[in-house]
Scaffold this motif. Structure first.
Motif, PDB file in Angstrom:
ATOM      1  N   ASN A  19      -3.906   1.578   9.130  1.00  0.00           N
ATOM      2  CA  ASN A  19      -5.002   2.499   8.817  1.00  0.00           C
ATOM      3  C   ASN A  19      -6.113   2.459   9.863  1.00  0.00           C
ATOM      4  O   ASN A  19      -7.169   3.020   9.655  1.00  0.00           O
ATOM      5  N   GLU A  34      -7.927  -3.523   1.470  1.00  0.00           N
ATOM      6  CA  GLU A  34      -6.912  -2.459   1.492  1.00  0.00           C
ATOM      7  C   GLU A  34      -6.268  -2.294   2.862  1.00  0.00           C
ATOM      8  O   GLU A  34      -6.860  -2.584   3.895  1.00  0.00           O
ATOM      9  N   TYR A  35      -5.052  -1.810   2.825  1.00  0.00           N
ATOM     10  CA  TYR A  35      -4.236  -1.483   3.994  1.00  0.00           C
ATOM     11  C   TYR A  35      -3.725  -2.748   4.690  1.00  0.00           C
ATOM     12  O   TYR A  35      -4.107  -3.861   4.366  1.00  0.00           O
ATOM     13  N   VAL A  86      -6.441  -6.166  -5.493  1.00  0.00           N
ATOM     14  CA  VAL A  86      -6.469  -5.823  -4.071  1.00  0.00           C
ATOM     15  C   VAL A  86      -7.906  -5.964  -3.583  1.00  0.00           C
ATOM     16  O   VAL A  86      -8.766  -5.149  -3.908  1.00  0.00           O
ATOM     17  N   TRP A  87      -8.149  -7.016  -2.784  1.00  0.00           N
ATOM     18  CA  TRP A  87      -9.497  -7.290  -2.277  1.00  0.00           C
ATOM     19  C   TRP A  87      -9.686  -6.778  -0.848  1.00  0.00           C
ATOM     20  O   TRP A  87     -10.804  -6.801  -0.337  1.00  0.00           O
ATOM     21  N   ASN A 109      -1.106  -4.766   1.347  1.00  0.00           N
ATOM     22  CA  ASN A 109      -2.551  -4.802   1.510  1.00  0.00           C
ATOM     23  C   ASN A 109      -2.966  -6.181   2.011  1.00  0.00           C
ATOM     24  O   ASN A 109      -2.473  -7.203   1.527  1.00  0.00           O
ATOM     25  N   ASP A 156       0.834  -1.187   0.000  1.00  0.00           N
ATOM     26  CA  ASP A 156       0.000   0.000   0.000  1.00  0.00           C
ATOM     27  C   ASP A 156       0.881   1.255   0.000  1.00  0.00           C
ATOM     28  O   ASP A 156       2.104   1.172  -0.180  1.00  0.00           O
ATOM     29  N   LYS A 157       0.298   2.395   0.251  1.00  0.00           N
ATOM     30  CA  LYS A 157       1.043   3.653   0.174  1.00  0.00           C
ATOM     31  C   LYS A 157       2.108   3.777   1.265  1.00  0.00           C
ATOM     32  O   LYS A 157       3.007   4.617   1.165  1.00  0.00           O
TER      33      LYS A 157
END
Length: 462
Positions: free
Chosen positions: A190, A137-138, A134-135, A123, A117-118
């Motif tokens: 997150n 996120e984070y 990507v199912w 993820n 991720d960012k």
């Protein structure tokens, strides 16, 4: 806590650099911790574990070109980041000179990196071993700590320092995005509305401090103390010593259930107890193990209320993980063996052939059978072992006779492959012959030290 054998494993790793792997499965160790219980019949357990891993590998390991993942269940296309961590650890610990799983390890790691991720963290759910799908996120913190630990162990198992530098980068992101400044873990990068005791990994924090050197104080003290305080508070509120799935930041129960989340906690504490003789880990295991020792392994079923009331699911998530609490003391030896026998006897039930149950069976089995040692033995970088030899000596083994030739009086120490000292003596200058008749057969490293000079030799006792 002082670890006296830091430097040896690095020397071992380079000393065995000609081998396919440096620490081939099985090893069947006692970890050098005389107060900890390990399985009595390690050889049989190693065979059982190999069978379990063979099933795991053929059923859950899935490749997609340069990437690989661990399926959530047979035929499932979901891949969780936690499974990447479990898979990477298994590829490290099951590698031997007949089958080296480094290529599979690298493909799992490649998917992790491609699905970041960012914040540079994977993820948590990916589809079809495809990083573009990507199912979920984070990131989830439990995955990161296992992946980082697997990278560190891989650097020693496979002799590649690149894994250490990659672990350092990953750990800097983990420290920045998945821990509070007060040291408490976050469940992910997150969200942070509650805490998960099974995400706390004291043994790993020791390793991380030696790799993420900028954060050494954070890992050794800040994170260690804050997260142990949470575990201790949660354990203290239950006479059973069982941990809750989720707590608040003070360690108070949010669910009051030892379920699929909490089940990983004894395994993580067991690593700290076996590897570092960590007294805080032992105390937590001892309390839970005292309760576990009063239970019949055949009756253990989850989810278990923290007061000790059994649930309806008798499977290896609960039998194998409750088992690991019995590592706290050799007084629990017979019960530890009972729980492992129950784990093996139920291993082919439908529930136990699922991804998570099988993961818990294998990871806990590796640990209590002496097949999940700390290859780093203190996590000093591999490069520490590259200093040139400074002492001229000769070592020849003949059966269990060690023949030495040294230029001056010397101290001689024998270390097993996890860096624990198992024997020592002093010899005079010249030629000496000493008996190793009481040393079990296997591969060892001999350290010869004379004054400030020393060198290492690999030997095989047989």
């Amino acid at each position: 806590m002082k670890i006296s054998h830091f430097a040896v494993a690095g020397l071992v790793a380079v000393g065995l650099s000609h081998a396919t792997v440096h620490f081939p499965f099985p090893q069947n160790l006692d970890y050098g911790n005389a107060n900890a219980a390990t399985l009595t019949d390690k050889a049989t357990a190693a065979t059982q574990l190999q069978t379990a891993f063979d099933y795991y590998y053929t059923t859950f390991y899935r490749e997609n070109g340069d990437y690989a993942c661990i399926r959530a269940d047979p035929g499932d296309n979901q891949c969780f980041s936690e499974g990447i961590g479990y898979g990477m650890l298994m590829m490290v610990y099951f590698s031997n000179n007949e089958k080296n799983y480094q290529a599979e390890f690298d493909k799992l790691w490649a998917l992790y990196k491609a699905a970041e991720d960012k914040n540079g963290l994977m993820n948590w759910k990916i589809g079809n071993a495809d990083p573009t799908q990507v199912w979920g996120e984070y990131a989830a913190t439990d995955a990161e700590v296992d992946v980082a630990a697997a990278l560190i162990m891989a650097s020693y198992q496979f002799g590649d320092e690149t894994y250490l530098s990659e672990a350092k980068t990953l750990l800097q992101n983990v420290r920045t995005y998945e821990f509070e400044t007060n040291g408490l873990h976050k469940p992910g990068d997150n969200w942070n509305d509650k805490k998960n005791p099974s995400y706390i990994s004291p043994a790993y924090y020791y390793l991380f401090a030696a790799v993420d050197t900028d954060g050494a104080e954070f890992w050794n003290t800040t994170a260690m103390d804050a997260n142990y305080a949470l575990l201790e508070a949660n354990s203290a509120s239950h006479t059973t010593g069982l941990f809750d799935n989720w707590t608040n930041a003070s360690g108070a129960d949010l669910e009051s259930m030892y379920g699929y989340d909490a089940s990983r906690t004894p395994w993580r504490l067991g690593q700290a107890w076996y590897w570092f003789s960590d007294s805080r880990a032992q105390a937590l295991l001892q309390k839970m193990g005292t309760w576990a020792s009063t239970q019949s392994a055949s009756n253990v079923a989850g989810s278990i209320s923290v007061s000790g009331t059994m649930g309806a699911d008798h499977n290896n998530t609960f039998v194998a993980t409750v088992m690991t609490s019995l590592s706290a003391s050799t007084a629990f030896q017979s019960k530890l063996d009972e729980y492992w026998n129950e784990t093996v006897s139920t291993t082919n039930s439908d529930a136990n052939l699922k991804y998570f149950q099988k993961s818990m069976e294998i990871l806990n089995g590796l640990l209590v059978s002496g097949n999940m040692p700390n290859f780093a033995s203190g996590a000093l970088p591999v490069s520490i072992s590259k200093a040139p030899k400074a002492l001229s000596s000769a070592v020849v083994m003949q059966g269990k006779q060690l023949n030495l030739k040294v230029s001056g009086a010397a101290q001689v120490k024998l270390f097993n492959l996890t860096g624990h000292e198992v024997w020592n003596t002093h010899v005079a200058a010249g030629t000496s012959t000493v008996s190793l008749s009481k040393i079990p057969n296997g591969v060892y490293m001999v350290q010869i030290r004379s004054g400030e000079k020393s060198e290492m030799h690999k030997i095989r006792v047989q």
